[in-house]
Design an enzyme around this catalytic site. Structure first.
Site, PDB file in Angstrom:
ATOM      1  N   LEU A  33      33.996  39.785  40.293  1.00 44.36           N
ATOM      2  CA  LEU A  33      33.646  39.358  38.933  1.00 44.36           C
ATOM      3  C   LEU A  33      32.388  40.055  38.421  1.00 44.36           C
ATOM      4  CD1 LEU A  33      34.320  35.507  39.224  1.00 44.36           C
ATOM      5  CD2 LEU A  33      35.911  37.329  38.578  1.00 44.36           C
ATOM      6  N   HIS A  34      32.403  40.324  37.120  1.00 46.86           N
ATOM      7  CA  HIS A  34      31.268  40.963  36.444  1.00 46.86           C
ATOM      8  C   HIS A  34      31.027  40.236  35.123  1.00 46.86           C
ATOM      9  CE1 HIS A  34      34.430  42.800  34.078  1.00 46.86           C
ATOM     10  NE2 HIS A  34      34.961  43.341  35.168  1.00 46.86           N
ATOM     11  N   HIS A  37      34.026  39.221  32.951  1.00 45.36           N
ATOM     12  CA  HIS A  37      34.685  37.967  33.343  1.00 45.36           C
ATOM     13  C   HIS A  37      33.834  36.768  32.907  1.00 45.36           C
ATOM     14  CE1 HIS A  37      36.269  40.785  36.592  1.00 45.36           C
ATOM     15  NE2 HIS A  37      37.394  40.325  36.068  1.00 45.36           N
ATOM     16  N   GLY A 149      40.955  39.260  28.263  1.00 48.92           N
ATOM     17  CA  GLY A 149      40.050  40.283  27.751  1.00 48.92           C
ATOM     18  C   GLY A 149      40.806  41.375  27.000  1.00 48.92           C
ATOM     19  N   LYS A 151      39.961  44.261  26.912  1.00 44.69           N
ATOM     20  CA  LYS A 151      39.916  45.425  27.795  1.00 44.69           C
ATOM     21  C   LYS A 151      41.340  45.815  28.256  1.00 44.69           C
ATOM     22  CE  LYS A 151      38.274  47.898  31.477  1.00 44.69           C
ATOM     23  NZ  LYS A 151      39.386  47.880  32.372  1.00 44.69           N
ATOM     24  N   GLN A 155      48.181  44.347  28.219  1.00 46.59           N
ATOM     25  CA  GLN A 155      48.421  43.148  29.029  1.00 46.59           C
ATOM     26  C   GLN A 155      48.331  41.885  28.178  1.00 46.59           C
ATOM     27  OE1 GLN A 155      47.044  42.584  33.255  1.00 46.59           O
ATOM     28  NE2 GLN A 155      45.520  41.323  32.269  1.00 46.59           N
ATOM     29  N   SER A 189      34.333  46.900  34.579  1.00 47.94           N
ATOM     30  CA  SER A 189      35.596  46.781  35.319  1.00 47.94           C
ATOM     31  C   SER A 189      35.268  46.609  36.794  1.00 47.94           C
ATOM     32  CB  SER A 189      36.432  48.050  35.117  1.00 47.94           C
ATOM     33  OG  SER A 189      37.430  48.130  36.116  1.00 47.94           O
TER      34      SER A 189
HETATM   35  P1  AMP Z   1      40.893  41.360  36.149  1.00 45.20           P
HETATM   36  O1  AMP Z   1      40.082  40.600  37.150  1.00 45.20           O
HETATM   37  O2  AMP Z   1      40.534  42.787  36.020  1.00 45.20           O
HETATM   38  O3  AMP Z   1      42.365  41.113  36.329  1.00 45.20           O
HETATM   39  O4  AMP Z   1      40.520  40.733  34.740  1.00 45.20           O
HETATM   40  C1  AMP Z   1      40.599  39.353  34.486  1.00 45.20           C
HETATM   41  C2  AMP Z   1      40.393  39.121  33.018  1.00 45.20           C
HETATM   42  O5  AMP Z   1      39.109  39.612  32.632  1.00 45.20           O
HETATM   43  C3  AMP Z   1      41.418  39.865  32.151  1.00 45.20           C
HETATM   44  O6  AMP Z   1      41.797  39.028  31.066  1.00 45.20           O
HETATM   45  C4  AMP Z   1      40.641  41.064  31.702  1.00 45.20           C
HETATM   46  O7  AMP Z   1      41.110  41.597  30.483  1.00 45.20           O
HETATM   47  C5  AMP Z   1      39.249  40.478  31.535  1.00 45.20           C
HETATM   48  N1  AMP Z   1      38.251  41.559  31.573  1.00 45.20           N
HETATM   49  C6  AMP Z   1      38.152  42.551  32.494  1.00 45.20           C
HETATM   50  N2  AMP Z   1      37.146  43.391  32.164  1.00 45.20           N
HETATM   51  C7  AMP Z   1      36.615  42.917  31.011  1.00 45.20           C
HETATM   52  C8  AMP Z   1      35.549  43.356  30.159  1.00 45.20           C
HETATM   53  N3  AMP Z   1      34.852  44.463  30.414  1.00 45.20           N
HETATM   54  N4  AMP Z   1      35.275  42.637  29.049  1.00 45.20           N
HETATM   55  C9  AMP Z   1      35.985  41.509  28.762  1.00 45.20           C
HETATM   56  N5  AMP Z   1      36.994  41.046  29.526  1.00 45.20           N
HETATM   57  C10 AMP Z   1      37.310  41.739  30.637  1.00 45.20           C
END
Ligand code: AMP
Length: 283
Positions: A33-34, A37, A149, A151, A155, A189
């Protein structure tokens, strides 16, 4: 924050929250997580009710086994971050909890045109895997609101279609949150932590290229602009899967811009073996 590893325990707990009249906001993630998230968790927090986050690195959505094996896992810091963000419940299931041996046939989702282009065409089976896990998670959590997101632009559209297929459009409101970026513009990311120092410096070219498109788009043919964008990334050392200028509502390619059409630029490109994606609404 309560941590659940078993779906039954989470379901029981959520039922008791619903009986208290609380609505449920859900943020599905794959962990590592960043701040991006965190922004989703905080958006859910601000809408009140109960905030549930899931961390599950879903094997069925990785078309490249190496990408799956190398996906970063940082459970300790993730839990700290969720505590700081005010998350109420974390669902951290094992693979066997989501995909038990007696799981029935693999569903096939009719995503239509959406699955034939961009991520759909470069990552065969990816969106079927995304839908498979998100359907399971939505059935377990039963959220009133689902936070995603921008991003992951395509999706968001796929999950919106999934919610329609599940006939849950009336029950689940999808909230799309803006992309959070590093100070230089690189979209945050989980995969960024795999970049070397020099790759990290180069990675910002994706944002620079998208900003260039936003500034330079003009009515008429977009082919020269697209060529310029490709050259910009190639000369920085990227291997490009796609750069697309597309209708922001349905992702069909925009070859000639009429000055009105709501248009988004979407990109996927590799630095070494790390694949980065990003997008920017241009108009
Ligand atoms: P992930 O863990 O990459 O599957 O992402 C989980 C959720 O966080 C998804 O809805 C992503 O679109 C969102 N997300 C990932 N990176 C970002 C970002 N930089 N800004 C906003 N939302 C994000």
């Amino acid at each position: 924050m309560v941590l659940f590893r078993k779906r039954n325990d989470l379901e029981k707990w959520l039922e008791s929250q619903r009986l208290r009249g609380l609505h449920i906001g859900f943020v599905p993630t794959m962990g590592a997580l960043h701040e991006g998230h965190s922004s989703l968790i905080r958006a859910a927090r601000a809408d009140r009710g109960i905030v549930v986050c899931s961390i599950f690195v879903n094997p069925t959505q990785f078309n490249d086994p190496k990408d799956f094996e190398k996906y970063p896992i940082t459970t300790g810091p993730d839990i700290q971050r969720l505590l700081a963000d005010g998350c109420d419940a974390l669902f951290l299931p094992a693979v066997s909890e989501i995909y038990p041996e007696q799981d029935g046939p693999i569903p096939r989702y009719d995503l239509g045109f959406l699955e034939t282009l961009l991520e759909g065409s470069f990552r065969p089976g990816h969106f079927q895997g995304v839908c498979r896990v998100v359907e399971k998670l939505l059935r377990i959590v039963g959220p009133d609101r689902l936070y995603l997101g921008q991003k992951d632009y395509q999706q968001c559209m796929v999950i919106s279609r999934l919610v329609e297929i599940m006939d849950k459009k009336e029950d689940i409101r999808i909230v799309i949150c803006p992309t959070l970026r590093e100070a230089d513009g690189l979209a945050m990311s989980s995969r960024n932590m795999r970049l070397s120092t020099s790759q990290r410096k180069t990675a910002v070219e994706i944002y620079n290229m998208l900003s260039m498109l936003k500034h330079e788009i003009k009515p008429g043919s977009l082919s020269a602009l697209l060529l310029k964008a490709n050259l910009q990334l190639e000369s920085a050392g990227f291997r490009i899967d796609y750069i697309s200028l597309a209708d922001a509502n349905n992702l069909s390619p925009v070859d000639n811009w009429d000055g009105q059409q709501h248009t988004v630029a979407l990109v996927a490109a590799f630095l070494g073996e790390i694949r980065l994606i990003d997008n920017m609404v241009l108009t």
